[in-house]
Design an enzyme around this catalytic site. Sequence first.
Site: not given
Ligand code: NCD
Length: 306
Positions: A54, A83, A104
Amino acid sequence: MLKGRHLIEPADLTVSEIDEICSLAEQMIVDPVSFQDVCRGKILATLFFEPSTRTRLSFEAAMLHLGGTVEGFADASYTSSTKGETLADTIRVVSSYVDVIAMRSPKEGAALLASKFSSVPVINAGDGGHSHPTQTLTDLVTIRALQGGFEGHTIGFCGDLKFGRTVHSLTQALSRYRNNKFVFISPEELRIPSYIEDLLKPAGIEFIEAERLEDVIGQLDILYMTRVQKERFFNEQDYIRLKDSYILNKDKMKLAKQDMIVLHPLPRVNEISPEVDDDPRAAYFKQVKYGMFARMALIAKLTGAI
Ligand code: NCD
């Protein structure tokens, strides 16, 4: 002024900036066509060092709906980090190509570190168990749309409150509004971290902890379910023992208020039975849609498009 800023955790935004972003998201929901060119010529990089469905796809859809373009990766195993390139160098390089970065990482603090080396705004799309501010904007846009505002709610968070970064971020955000009460429902081992309680206590914000969802569900205006965060456990046996601690089903929903809403950041594993999906109070798939508009509004603000 949001242009050029980083978003690492919800506290980086003032309450009035949160309102500004939610209002813009609402305008975009009503009239998306008016915004379809505002990011023309701009590029978003999505750097995902940890799995996502998502969050990454909604960031990408958000930028495309604003008329911009996207580059990035969903799997860091094909990048120079394998690397031995440092995050600092990767960010210095990527920020010279693009206008905004969504990132992320499994490591707490990675987005903050990236922001120190970036010449463009960095948006934290989740850093380990720490924070997930754009999920919080998603949750806030949903709550405003379905519950009318951010004050005077009893919010129950249920599941993995220790590792669930979405819980930490949303608690931090909602604690800034008046007359909210928090109910933290978890097994002993997955209790809300003390640093979150330490935010609430000095501010005199009411909260309780519970182990059984049935005991408290009747008090709630918002029930925020979460999955047990398998990837953050050191020991698989502990995960297996705790993973099905809570399963929301029709019987438990019978104990809830008629106007309670059920949210979940998704992905869901077992914690909400599919039989709940048809209940009008189940709002987790609507939440997904609001998330894309929340990210559209954020990108438009940080890039200075609006
Ligand atoms: C969440 C996350 O990545 O923290 N998911 C998301 O971004 N919608 C919740 C989860 O992974 O449980």
